[in-house]
Design a protein around this motif. Sequence first.
Motif, PDB file in Angstrom:
ATOM      1  N   ASN A  44     -11.836  -2.102   4.887  1.00 14.85           N
ATOM      2  CA  ASN A  44     -10.629  -2.832   5.051  1.00 14.85           C
ATOM      3  C   ASN A  44     -10.391  -3.057   6.439  1.00 14.85           C
ATOM      4  OD1 ASN A  44     -10.368  -3.985   2.093  1.00 14.85           O
ATOM      5  ND2 ASN A  44      -8.708  -2.399   1.863  1.00 14.85           N
ATOM      6  N   LEU A  76     -10.404  -3.587  -2.151  1.00 20.83           N
ATOM      7  CA  LEU A  76     -10.735  -4.478  -0.991  1.00 20.83           C
ATOM      8  C   LEU A  76     -10.160  -5.607  -0.707  1.00 20.83           C
ATOM      9  CD1 LEU A  76     -14.723  -3.951  -1.466  1.00 20.83           C
ATOM     10  CD2 LEU A  76     -13.199  -2.499  -0.277  1.00 20.83           C
ATOM     11  N   GLU A  77      -9.722  -5.657   0.399  1.00 20.76           N
ATOM     12  CA  GLU A  77      -9.099  -6.994   0.849  1.00 20.76           C
ATOM     13  C   GLU A  77     -10.072  -8.103   1.035  1.00 20.76           C
ATOM     14  OE1 GLU A  77      -6.779  -5.810   4.388  1.00 20.76           O
ATOM     15  OE2 GLU A  77      -5.592  -4.378   3.366  1.00 20.76           O
ATOM     16  N   THR A 116     -11.668 -10.952   3.105  1.00 18.56           N
ATOM     17  CA  THR A 116     -11.555 -11.398   4.576  1.00 18.56           C
ATOM     18  C   THR A 116     -11.722 -12.735   4.545  1.00 18.56           C
ATOM     19  OG1 THR A 116     -13.064  -9.473   4.915  1.00 18.56           O
ATOM     20  CG2 THR A 116     -13.352 -11.081   6.535  1.00 18.56           C
TER      21      THR A 116
END
Length: 596
Positions: A206, A332-333, A335
């Motif tokens: 991240n 997970l972020e 994007t």
Amino acid sequence: MSTKVSDYLLQRLREWDVEHVFAYPGDGINGLLAAWGRAENNPRFVQSRHEEMSAFEAVGYAKFSGRVGVCAATSGPGAIHLLNGLYDAKLDHVPVVAIVGQTNRSAMGGSYQQEVDLISLYKDVASDFCEMVTVPEQLPNVLDRALRTAMARRSVTALIVPADVQELDYSPPEHAFKMVPSSLGLPHYTAVPDDGDLQHAADVLNSGEKTAILIGQGARGARTEVTEAAERLGAGVAKALLGKDVLDDDLPYVTGAIGLLGTRPSYEMMRDCDTLLVIGSSFPYTQFLPEFGQARAVQIDIDPHMVGLRYPFEVNLVGDAARTLRRLLPLLEQTEDRTWQKTIEDNVARWWEVMERRAAVEADPVNPEYVTHALNGLLPEDVILSSDSGSAANWYARHLKLRGAMRGSLSGTLATMGPGVPYAIGAKFAHGDRPAIALVGDGAMQMNGMAELITVAKYWRDWADPRLIVAVFNNRDLNQVTWEMRAMEGAPQFLPSQSIPDVKYADFARSLGLAGMRIEKPDGVTGAWETALGADRPCVLDFVTDPAVPPIPPHATLDQIEAAAASVLKGDSDRAAMIRQGFRAKVQEFLPGGHR
């Protein structure tokens, strides 16, 4: 009639659902051969022309079926001949079991004919499990462990059975002291990482702004998860050669192969990234990964012995690729800035334009890149591809777009010559209803591919889809080594070592009852592929190609390539002058824009 040890061995293989044994006969396994006769050839004895080819066929079968490959050979020379194929399996982490004969127990230690210390000989290639059966009661446990260990550890194991033991009456292990009973089956389990390690990995990923993903064959069951991770992280995805069929090349952010046979976009992505995620790969060339200290890195691999290699990873996750990614993805972020991924996509699009230009460059007589590029649009959706080592592997790695159910492989880590044709044969025994194509240099074809065409002729009528195409890049040169000499040593071609005879491969194929065509002009290439793909039998395509087309590494500059080409003609002043004047303009067609 009593059950012999050899009878029970084949029965136990059947109980493990082993359907094929790739083998060559000899008197050290006469007992087994007699048992095969009594068992009505079940499991099927697939006869190669050489024990090394039996091992390669077992490797190809295992790679393309997902099952264990089994090969067998006689004592002494037969067991020795298996070794190269077994090392191919060991280095590519492919489950293969070798069953080999040995001289009678009474002769051991007596310098007897064909007596070789097989335990010592095999202790490296079959380091996970190598045992000799000396009494009947030992057999089920040793055979079961050989199969189970090969599958569990994705490795080579070996079972040595002396000739006299094969002929003994079988008796099972008893419920007694120093007897070892056994059982069938491989339990299904999946390793997954600790929650804390997953969070640590997510924090690293991240934090990145320019993420590169590298996948290998260990990610094959994680296609959906890898795609989601790439899209979540705004990443590009490069593929180690053994992972070429893991993810579709049609995806715009897939940069293709990496390394010496790789693509320019893969090289650029690794050069410029700040974060690296490696999934199911032990890709060996550190110099094609980011500079040390440039990128924070995470690795996922199911084998705890294979983590932490090649790069200073900050987090190592031990687990199955698909299940590990499923647990990692929610952490997970997303994007939002797609600038990095868009740059990768632009580089990939430009690369495929370069590939098209390179394939279109005139050559004498046929450009080998055009041979492979022309196949790209004709690939059947269920094709299985093999490539031999050498310059043919460059064209396989760079020009073919694999997608969907297409499969492909080569000798990834050992990089041995010779497996192209036997891999395809193993593939046909794994999937007789699918077409197979082998891309093979003329050096490998002369080394053993021609002999294995006899094996193809022996068995092809048994396959539901008879198509097995062997494409020979016939440039009369051991081309990869020739260009390595030029690039690394600055040396011209050493003809006594590099020049090989021009053989009529298609004529030989036709003499065996197969189809064959010799293609000497570019305008015959596409039609030859179409004819072979429409044929009712296996076909050899003898493409007469230009040895002067360079297999350019992705990081090469024009000056380096020009110097390598000029070294070809040292001592020939007229032709060297021609190179100096004309080669730069010609090679510019092979390079991406701006890469000078």
